[in-house]
Motif scaffolding. Structure first.
Motif, mmCIF file in Angstrom:
data_model
loop_
_atom_site.group_PDB
_atom_site.id
_atom_site.type_symbol
_atom_site.label_atom_id
_atom_site.label_comp_id
_atom_site.label_asym_id
_atom_site.label_seq_id
_atom_site.Cartn_x
_atom_site.Cartn_y
_atom_site.Cartn_z
ATOM 1 N N ALA A 130 -7.242 9.702 -3.438
ATOM 2 C CA ALA A 130 -6.065 8.872 -3.746
ATOM 3 C C ALA A 130 -5.250 8.598 -2.491
ATOM 4 C CB ALA A 130 -5.210 9.562 -4.804
ATOM 5 N N LEU A 131 -5.049 9.626 -1.655
ATOM 6 C CA LEU A 131 -4.265 9.446 -0.432
ATOM 7 C C LEU A 131 -4.973 8.535 0.560
ATOM 8 C CD1 LEU A 131 -2.994 13.109 -0.069
ATOM 9 C CD2 LEU A 131 -1.525 11.099 -0.192
ATOM 10 N N ARG A 132 -6.275 8.696 0.691
ATOM 11 C CA ARG A 132 -7.014 7.839 1.631
ATOM 12 C C ARG A 132 -7.042 6.393 1.143
ATOM 13 N NH1 ARG A 132 -9.211 10.723 5.657
ATOM 14 N NH2 ARG A 132 -9.421 12.973 5.325
ATOM 15 N N ALA A 133 -7.104 6.205 -0.196
ATOM 16 C CA ALA A 133 -7.030 4.846 -0.743
ATOM 17 C C ALA A 133 -5.673 4.223 -0.426
ATOM 18 C CB ALA A 133 -7.260 4.882 -2.252
ATOM 19 N N ALA A 134 -4.608 5.032 -0.535
ATOM 20 C CA ALA A 134 -3.262 4.533 -0.251
ATOM 21 C C ALA A 134 -3.089 4.159 1.215
ATOM 22 C CB ALA A 134 -2.232 5.599 -0.637
ATOM 23 N N MET A 135 -3.882 4.789 2.094
ATOM 24 C CA MET A 135 -3.787 4.500 3.527
ATOM 25 C C MET A 135 -4.667 3.334 3.955
ATOM 26 S SD MET A 135 -3.877 8.427 4.946
ATOM 27 C CE MET A 135 -3.995 7.908 6.667
ATOM 28 N N THR A 136 -5.521 2.867 3.031
ATOM 29 C CA THR A 136 -6.472 1.804 3.414
ATOM 30 C C THR A 136 -6.221 0.512 2.644
ATOM 31 O OG1 THR A 136 -8.068 2.734 1.819
ATOM 32 C CG2 THR A 136 -8.277 3.410 4.131
ATOM 33 N N GLY A 137 -4.933 0.214 2.398
ATOM 34 C CA GLY A 137 -4.587 -1.090 1.851
ATOM 35 C C GLY A 137 -4.456 -1.169 0.355
ATOM 36 N N HIS A 138 -4.440 -0.028 -0.348
ATOM 37 C CA HIS A 138 -4.284 -0.037 -1.800
ATOM 38 C C HIS A 138 -2.949 0.597 -2.172
ATOM 39 C CE1 HIS A 138 -8.640 0.295 -0.891
ATOM 40 N NE2 HIS A 138 -8.753 -0.615 -1.854
ATOM 41 N N HIS A 186 0.848 -1.192 0.000
ATOM 42 C CA HIS A 186 0.000 0.000 0.000
ATOM 43 C C HIS A 186 0.883 1.241 0.000
ATOM 44 C CE1 HIS A 186 0.964 0.518 4.272
ATOM 45 N NE2 HIS A 186 0.745 -0.786 4.395
ATOM 46 N N GLY A 187 0.259 2.393 -0.201
ATOM 47 C CA GLY A 187 1.004 3.647 -0.255
ATOM 48 C C GLY A 187 0.829 4.324 -1.601
ATOM 49 N N LEU A 188 1.398 5.526 -1.723
ATOM 50 C CA LEU A 188 1.276 6.335 -2.936
ATOM 51 C C LEU A 188 2.656 6.585 -3.539
ATOM 52 C CD1 LEU A 188 -0.296 8.258 -4.884
ATOM 53 C CD2 LEU A 188 0.049 10.071 -3.185
ATOM 54 N N LEU A 189 2.777 6.336 -4.840
ATOM 55 C CA LEU A 189 3.991 6.664 -5.591
ATOM 56 C C LEU A 189 3.619 7.704 -6.630
ATOM 57 C CD1 LEU A 189 6.967 6.207 -6.476
ATOM 58 C CD2 LEU A 189 6.116 4.437 -8.027
ATOM 59 N N LEU A 190 4.304 8.848 -6.601
ATOM 60 C CA LEU A 190 4.065 9.913 -7.567
ATOM 61 C C LEU A 190 5.174 9.941 -8.603
ATOM 62 C CD1 LEU A 190 2.967 12.904 -5.293
ATOM 63 C CD2 LEU A 190 1.511 11.550 -6.804
ATOM 64 N N ILE A 237 -4.278 19.547 1.074
ATOM 65 C CA ILE A 237 -4.225 18.257 1.766
ATOM 66 C C ILE A 237 -3.457 18.422 3.080
ATOM 67 C CG2 ILE A 237 -3.502 15.844 1.606
ATOM 68 C CD1 ILE A 237 -5.707 16.613 -0.360
ATOM 69 N N GLU A 238 -3.980 17.859 4.135
ATOM 70 C CA GLU A 238 -3.311 17.949 5.433
ATOM 71 C C GLU A 238 -1.951 17.248 5.378
ATOM 72 O OE1 GLU A 238 -4.192 19.612 7.997
ATOM 73 O OE2 GLU A 238 -6.165 20.257 7.277
ATOM 74 N N GLY A 239 -0.947 17.870 6.005
ATOM 75 C CA GLY A 239 0.400 17.330 5.978
ATOM 76 C C GLY A 239 0.512 15.938 6.555
ATOM 77 N N TYR A 240 -0.288 15.637 7.604
ATOM 78 C CA TYR A 240 -0.195 14.306 8.210
ATOM 79 C C TYR A 240 -0.685 13.226 7.252
ATOM 80 C CZ TYR A 240 -5.266 14.232 9.112
ATOM 81 O OH TYR A 240 -6.627 14.211 8.965
ATOM 82 N N LEU A 241 -1.664 13.573 6.368
ATOM 83 C CA LEU A 241 -2.139 12.600 5.371
ATOM 84 C C LEU A 241 -1.050 12.301 4.354
ATOM 85 C CD1 LEU A 241 -5.817 13.669 4.506
ATOM 86 C CD2 LEU A 241 -5.079 11.559 5.601
ATOM 87 N N VAL A 242 -0.376 13.363 3.895
ATOM 88 C CA VAL A 242 0.705 13.182 2.920
ATOM 89 C C VAL A 242 1.821 12.345 3.542
ATOM 90 C CG1 VAL A 242 2.380 14.342 1.438
ATOM 91 C CG2 VAL A 242 0.147 15.395 1.852
ATOM 92 N N ALA A 243 2.189 12.657 4.789
ATOM 93 C CA ALA A 243 3.268 11.930 5.467
ATOM 94 C C ALA A 243 2.929 10.460 5.655
ATOM 95 C CB ALA A 243 3.549 12.581 6.820
#
Length: 592
Positions: free
Chosen positions: A402-410, A315-319, A433-439
């Motif tokens: 996209a960020l919330r999806a990355a935090m929930t197992g995708h 999971h996580g986000l790659l840009l 976007i809140e900094g804690y979400l990005v982190a």
């Protein structure tokens, strides 16, 4: 010299001179009966003789010159003395016209029938040189451009439009392949595929029509005086893309697929009303070559290893970031192709869908009917995906999903239009976007650009100018440079006299570590920048470009071009080791 005199077969000569054994010749002759290829090609394909060895042998035995076409300086007028149909049929090129004869390069100089036909077509006696067939075919594609056909057809179409009897129905008939507008478009597409153009621009001006092709990121212009044909070209293209032919006041987008010279090409078309008509830009996507794997994208081995580890995270986000045309989509599809398996559910949300991947659910957004990125993303999360590709993060709502999806197992991949990797993370906080979400969600950022590669056929050692040498000397000790040997392209037929042929990527990969994450949580832009640039694995884009120049892959001019775009320093291990480019005139470029 007349036709080559061969009183003994070439196979027997090869055996007599110890190049082949009798058994190998018999084996090759048996194979030749099945394939019906020339004996020389059969011997090379079977590995019994190398092509260069075979060409050298022919040159010596026939007492004719061997010409290396990759370094040959062609005269276009001489080449065109032999029509393309005969050149391709007989595998021959006119290399030079002298006062009393033509020098003709042939891949099979023992083909007496071809020799006689060439002698009949050309108005002077011919002398023969032997050339490599692969080099011959490559040269033909570059030398027999469709520009003259395009001009002739444009003139013919212009005459028809000027004629009172011009039939609009004939122009719009989908089954009429002989009308000039269809022939003209066919020649345009063939020429674009032949030279590897990524885009075709059709731009009507006040008195002329400009047709431009983007090759290796640079536009090449062809000006035509037949300005009136622009409307006919646009009309036919609109029909092909199923656009509204009566609407000329609003921009339109569409796509269609064509087959050109054995290539399946997807064409994305965009029209735009301008002062003197409608401008058309077509992006050509060659589907025949397949998806380029990550290993062919040009990533350094260490960076490739780290990126591969990153894309296999659960999971996580790659840009992936960079300007339009920097190869972001190619990199993302390379990653998806590697991840694609029967065990993973992959969904992409794109605008538009550029390449087709089996087993992947690809969704085309349609904002005009309310099917935008955020709407589709919400729906895809109910489709039980493992991996999501979001074509582009354009607004807060899309970024948030996209960020919330990355935090929930995708595992989520997406793109941003930002300058470099360091500024991309803060860009997400800038759009709300809140900094804690990005982190919490962001795993890493890959920034990239494309630089032109020096043409291998005309590459030569290059001595930098005094200002360039000063610039390099300032960096020699810090970068560990020693005895730098730079390369540059002279310009030749193979690179359209630009000195460059093809492009490769330069990359900047940033893995989010704890120090960077802490800075993101505090919305501390300066702290994030320092944490990023002190990371031991961090290497800026400009540094990557300089490494390619030192390796002889690209030129110093390309380094300056990319550095000028980035407006940054070449950082080494830490900000205090940075070397400011400042404002210096280097090789005719002003670097700011």
């Amino acid at each position: 010299m007349g036709a080559p005199k061969m009183k003994i077969r070439i196979g027997d000569l090869l055996v007599q001179n110890g190049v082949l054994s009798e058994a190998q010749l018999i084996d090759a002759l048996d194979k030749q009966k099945q394939t019906r290829q020339k004996l020389g090609k059969t011997l090379v394909s079977m590995g019994y003789v190398k092509e260069q060895q075979f060409l050298d042998f022919l040159s010596q035995q026939l007492n004719i010159p061997l010409v290396e076409l990759t370094h040959y300086s062609f005269n276009q007028e001489d080449v065109l003395r032999l029509p393309e149909t005969q050149a391709r049929r007989f595998r021959a090129l006119v290399l030079k016209e002298d006062v009393d004869h033509f020098l003709v390069g042939m891949s099979d100089p023992m083909d007496i029938f071809a020799f006689d036909e060439l002698q009949r077509v050309l108005p002077k006696p011919i002398e023969i040189a032997v050339v490599s067939e692969a080099q011959l075919l490559q040269s033909m594609d570059l030398l027999y451009r469709k520009t003259s056909d395009i001009e002739d057809l444009a003139d013919q179409l212009n005459d028809e439009i000027a004629d009172d009897a011009f039939d609009l129905a004939a122009l719009t008939a989908t089954d009429e392949v002989d009308v000039p507008v269809v022939k003209l478009l066919k020649s345009l597409f063939e020429d674009a595929v032949q030279v590897g153009a990524s885009d075709i621009h059709i731009e009507p001006d006040e008195t002329v029509l400009r047709i431009r092709q983007r090759i290796d990121g640079v536009l090449h212009e062809h000006v035509m005086k037949e300005k009136r044909i622009a409307s006919a070209l646009v009309l036919r293209l609109k029909l092909m893309a199923s656009l509204n032919i009566s609407e000329k006041r609003l921009p339109q987008d569409g796509r269609f697929n064509i087959s050109v010279k054995g290539h399946s090409v997807d064409v994305r078309i965009s029209t735009l009303p301008i002062q003197f008509g409608e401008s058309v830009v077509m992006r050509l996507l060659d589907q025949s070559g397949g998806i380029i794997g990550l290993e062919k994208a040009g990533l350094p081995n260490d960076m490739l290893h780290r990126l591969r580890r990153m894309i296999h995270e659960p999971h996580g986000l790659l840009l992936v970031t960079g300007p339009t045309g920097s190869g972001k989509t190619t990199t993302l599809y390379g990653a998806l192709n590697e991840l694609n398996s029967h065990q993973k559910k992959i969904i992409t949300v794109e605008d538009p869908v550029e390449y087709r991947l089996p087993r992947v659910n690809q969704v085309q957004v349609h904002p005009n009917i309310g099917l935008d990125f955020s709407t589709v993303l919400r729906a895809t999360l109910r489709q039980d995906p493992d991996i999501l590709l979001v074509g582009e993060i354009r607004d807060k709502e899309t970024a948030d999903i996209a960020l919330r999806a990355a935090m929930t197992g995708h595992f989520v991949l997406s793109t941003l239009h930002t300058n470099d990797a360091v500024s991309s993370a803060m860009r997400l906080t800038d759009i709300g976007i809140e900094g804690y979400l990005v982190a919490s969600a962001l795993n890493g950022i890959l920034a990239q650009r494309l630089v032109r590669k020096i043409c291998e056929n005309c590459s030569h050692d290059y001595q930098p100018t005094d200002s360039e040498r000063l610039w390099l000397d300032m960096r020699q000790e810090e970068l560990g440079l020693d005895n730098i040997s730079l390369q540059k392209g002279r310009g030749c037929t193979y690179c359209n006299n630009t000195g460059y042929k093809g492009r490769t990527g330069i990359f900047e990969l940033l893995e989010i570590n704890e120090n960077m994450a802490d800075a993101l949580r505090r919305n501390d832009s300066a702290g994030f920048t320092i944490a990023a640039k002190t990371d031991p694995h961090y290497q800026p884009l400009a540094y990557s470009a300089l490494e390619l120049a030192i390796a002889g892959v690209t030129s110093l001019d390309e380094v300056f071009r990319v550095t000028e775009q980035l407006d940054e320093s070449i950082y080494l291990d830490a900000p205090d080791a940075s070397i400011e480019l400042g404002s210096m005139d280097v090789g005719g470029l002003e670097l700011e």
